[in-house]
Scaffold this motif. Structure first.
Motif, PDB file in Angstrom:
ATOM      1  N   TRP A  99     -21.536-124.014 -59.404  1.00  9.33           N
ATOM      2  CA  TRP A  99     -22.864-124.371 -59.884  1.00  9.33           C
ATOM      3  C   TRP A  99     -23.016-123.965 -61.341  1.00  9.33           C
ATOM      4  N   ASN A 100     -23.657-124.832 -62.160  1.00  2.87           N
ATOM      5  CA  ASN A 100     -23.941-124.545 -63.566  1.00  2.87           C
ATOM      6  C   ASN A 100     -25.440-124.498 -63.789  1.00  2.87           C
ATOM      7  N   SER A 101     -25.848-123.640 -64.712  1.00  2.00           N
ATOM      8  CA  SER A 101     -27.271-123.544 -65.046  1.00  2.00           C
ATOM      9  C   SER A 101     -27.725-124.830 -65.720  1.00  2.00           C
ATOM     10  N   THR A 102     -28.982-125.193 -65.470  1.00  2.00           N
ATOM     11  CA  THR A 102     -29.551-126.397 -66.064  1.00  2.00           C
ATOM     12  C   THR A 102     -30.640-126.052 -67.079  1.00  2.00           C
ATOM     13  N   GLN A 103     -30.871-124.784 -67.288  1.00  2.00           N
ATOM     14  CA  GLN A 103     -31.864-124.309 -68.245  1.00  2.00           C
ATOM     15  C   GLN A 103     -31.313-123.040 -68.868  1.00  2.00           C
ATOM     16  N   VAL A 104     -32.020-122.464 -69.825  1.00  2.00           N
ATOM     17  CA  VAL A 104     -31.584-121.176 -70.367  1.00  2.00           C
ATOM     18  C   VAL A 104     -31.568-120.222 -69.179  1.00  2.00           C
ATOM     19  N   PRO A 105     -30.390-119.782 -68.776  1.00  2.00           N
ATOM     20  CA  PRO A 105     -30.255-119.134 -67.471  1.00  2.00           C
ATOM     21  C   PRO A 105     -30.940-117.799 -67.273  1.00  2.00           C
ATOM     22  N   LEU A 106     -30.975-116.955 -68.275  1.00  2.00           N
ATOM     23  CA  LEU A 106     -31.565-115.636 -68.064  1.00  2.00           C
ATOM     24  C   LEU A 106     -32.663-115.353 -69.076  1.00  2.00           C
ATOM     25  N   GLY A 107     -33.478-116.347 -69.314  1.00  2.00           N
ATOM     26  CA  GLY A 107     -34.663-116.195 -70.145  1.00  2.00           C
ATOM     27  C   GLY A 107     -34.423-115.438 -71.423  1.00  2.00           C
ATOM     28  N   PRO A 108     -35.065-114.278 -71.581  1.00  2.00           N
ATOM     29  CA  PRO A 108     -34.991-113.541 -72.842  1.00  2.00           C
ATOM     30  C   PRO A 108     -33.657-112.820 -73.068  1.00  2.00           C
ATOM     31  N   ASP A 114     -29.632-112.416 -73.701  1.00  2.00           N
ATOM     32  CA  ASP A 114     -28.741-113.181 -74.584  1.00  2.00           C
ATOM     33  C   ASP A 114     -27.565-113.770 -73.811  1.00  2.00           C
ATOM     34  N   ILE A 115     -27.844-114.859 -73.100  1.00  2.00           N
ATOM     35  CA  ILE A 115     -26.784-115.591 -72.415  1.00  2.00           C
ATOM     36  C   ILE A 115     -27.214-117.052 -72.343  1.00  2.00           C
ATOM     37  N   GLU A 116     -26.339-117.931 -72.781  1.00  2.00           N
ATOM     38  CA  GLU A 116     -26.691-119.343 -72.922  1.00  2.00           C
ATOM     39  C   GLU A 116     -26.370-120.183 -71.689  1.00  2.00           C
ATOM     40  N   GLU A 117     -25.326-119.832 -70.980  1.00  2.00           N
ATOM     41  CA  GLU A 117     -24.875-120.649 -69.857  1.00  2.00           C
ATOM     42  C   GLU A 117     -24.420-119.732 -68.733  1.00  2.00           C
ATOM     43  N   LEU A 118     -24.582-120.209 -67.513  1.00  2.00           N
ATOM     44  CA  LEU A 118     -24.234-119.417 -66.346  1.00  2.00           C
ATOM     45  C   LEU A 118     -23.557-120.309 -65.323  1.00  2.00           C
ATOM     46  N   THR A 119     -22.476-119.815 -64.732  1.00  2.00           N
ATOM     47  CA  THR A 119     -21.778-120.533 -63.663  1.00  2.00           C
ATOM     48  C   THR A 119     -21.676-119.606 -62.466  1.00  2.00           C
ATOM     49  N   PHE A 162     -18.862-119.906 -55.490  1.00  2.00           N
ATOM     50  CA  PHE A 162     -18.699-119.357 -54.150  1.00  2.00           C
ATOM     51  C   PHE A 162     -17.250-119.587 -53.735  1.00  2.00           C
ATOM     52  N   LEU A 163     -16.567-118.517 -53.418  1.00  2.00           N
ATOM     53  CA  LEU A 163     -15.140-118.552 -53.142  1.00  2.00           C
ATOM     54  C   LEU A 163     -14.850-118.327 -51.657  1.00  2.00           C
ATOM     55  N   CYS A 164     -13.586-118.346 -51.317  1.00  2.00           N
ATOM     56  CA  CYS A 164     -13.145-118.057 -49.957  1.00  2.00           C
ATOM     57  C   CYS A 164     -13.468-116.612 -49.604  1.00  2.00           C
ATOM     58  N   GLY A 165     -13.571-116.355 -48.320  1.00  2.00           N
ATOM     59  CA  GLY A 165     -13.797-114.989 -47.868  1.00  2.00           C
ATOM     60  C   GLY A 165     -15.185-114.473 -48.205  1.00  2.00           C
ATOM     61  N   GLU A 166     -16.144-115.398 -48.392  1.00  2.00           N
ATOM     62  CA  GLU A 166     -17.523-115.049 -48.735  1.00  2.00           C
ATOM     63  C   GLU A 166     -17.614-114.184 -49.997  1.00  2.00           C
ATOM     64  N   ARG A 167     -16.755-114.512 -50.973  1.00  2.00           N
ATOM     65  CA  ARG A 167     -16.795-113.850 -52.277  1.00  2.00           C
ATOM     66  C   ARG A 167     -17.512-114.764 -53.265  1.00  2.00           C
ATOM     67  N   VAL A 168     -18.100-114.179 -54.296  1.00  2.00           N
ATOM     68  CA  VAL A 168     -18.840-114.951 -55.282  1.00  2.00           C
ATOM     69  C   VAL A 168     -18.596-114.352 -56.667  1.00  2.00           C
ATOM     70  N   THR A 169     -18.566-115.209 -57.691  1.00  2.00           N
ATOM     71  CA  THR A 169     -18.467-114.748 -59.075  1.00  2.00           C
ATOM     72  C   THR A 169     -19.572-115.398 -59.904  1.00  2.00           C
ATOM     73  N   VAL A 170     -19.976-114.692 -60.940  1.00  2.00           N
ATOM     74  CA  VAL A 170     -20.910-115.202 -61.937  1.00  2.00           C
ATOM     75  C   VAL A 170     -20.184-115.138 -63.270  1.00  2.00           C
ATOM     76  N   LYS A 171     -20.175-116.280 -63.996  1.00  2.00           N
ATOM     77  CA  LYS A 171     -19.490-116.352 -65.284  1.00  2.00           C
ATOM     78  C   LYS A 171     -20.476-116.732 -66.371  1.00  2.00           C
ATOM     79  N   ASP A 172     -20.189-116.269 -67.588  1.00  2.00           N
ATOM     80  CA  ASP A 172     -20.994-116.679 -68.740  1.00  2.00           C
ATOM     81  C   ASP A 172     -20.430-117.974 -69.304  1.00  2.00           C
ATOM     82  N   GLY A 173     -20.975-118.438 -70.402  1.00  2.00           N
ATOM     83  CA  GLY A 173     -20.568-119.708 -70.998  1.00  2.00           C
ATOM     84  C   GLY A 173     -19.126-119.778 -71.436  1.00  2.00           C
TER      85      GLY A 173
END
Length: 132
Positions: free
Chosen positions: A35-44, A46-51, A54-65
């Protein structure tokens, strides 16, 4: 000798299947989605994009731009909601906790909260791809 070789091959296939992600996760609507952010992801902050991935084994990652993993952890799927477990990142010297993801078709709403705030924020995300 042929039986031993066949048995060894069967054991190898079973073991490799148990450690891989080729099997579906029944009832998990988030399994292997991106999933990719469709708006400025974290408001005030300093991060422009967020991904969110959801991975195997019920693991998850959050990535910046830039594709750098800024947070990782696990999730528990419950229908159209995934509860994120201990998924936190430090952004602009602020600890941000990613709490839940609510799926509505190809749209996802990520709930997150900076430390010290009572009310969570929501970031809308679009499904970028899947492994299906």
């Amino acid at each position: 000798m042929k039986k031993i070789h066949l048995l060894g091959l069967t054991v190898l296939l079973v073991l490799s299947g148990a450690n891989s992600c080729i099997f579906e996760a029944p009832g998990d609507r988030f399994y292997r989605t991106l999933w990719n952010s469709t708006q400025v992801p974290l408001g005030p902050l300093d991060i422009e994009e967020l991904t969110l991935e959801f991975l195997c084994g019920e693991r998850v990652t959050v990535k910046d731009g830039s594709g750098t993993i800024i947070a990782h952890g696990t999730y528990s799927p419950d229908g159209n909601i995934a509860v994120l477990c201990e998924v936190t990142a430090v952004i602009d010297e602020t600890t941000v906790s990613f709490m839940e993801a609510h799926r509505n078709g190809d749209t996802l709403f990520l709930l997150w909260r900076p430390d010290g705030m009572l009310t969570p924020f929501t970031t809308a995300m679009e499904r970028r791809s899947s492994y299906e």
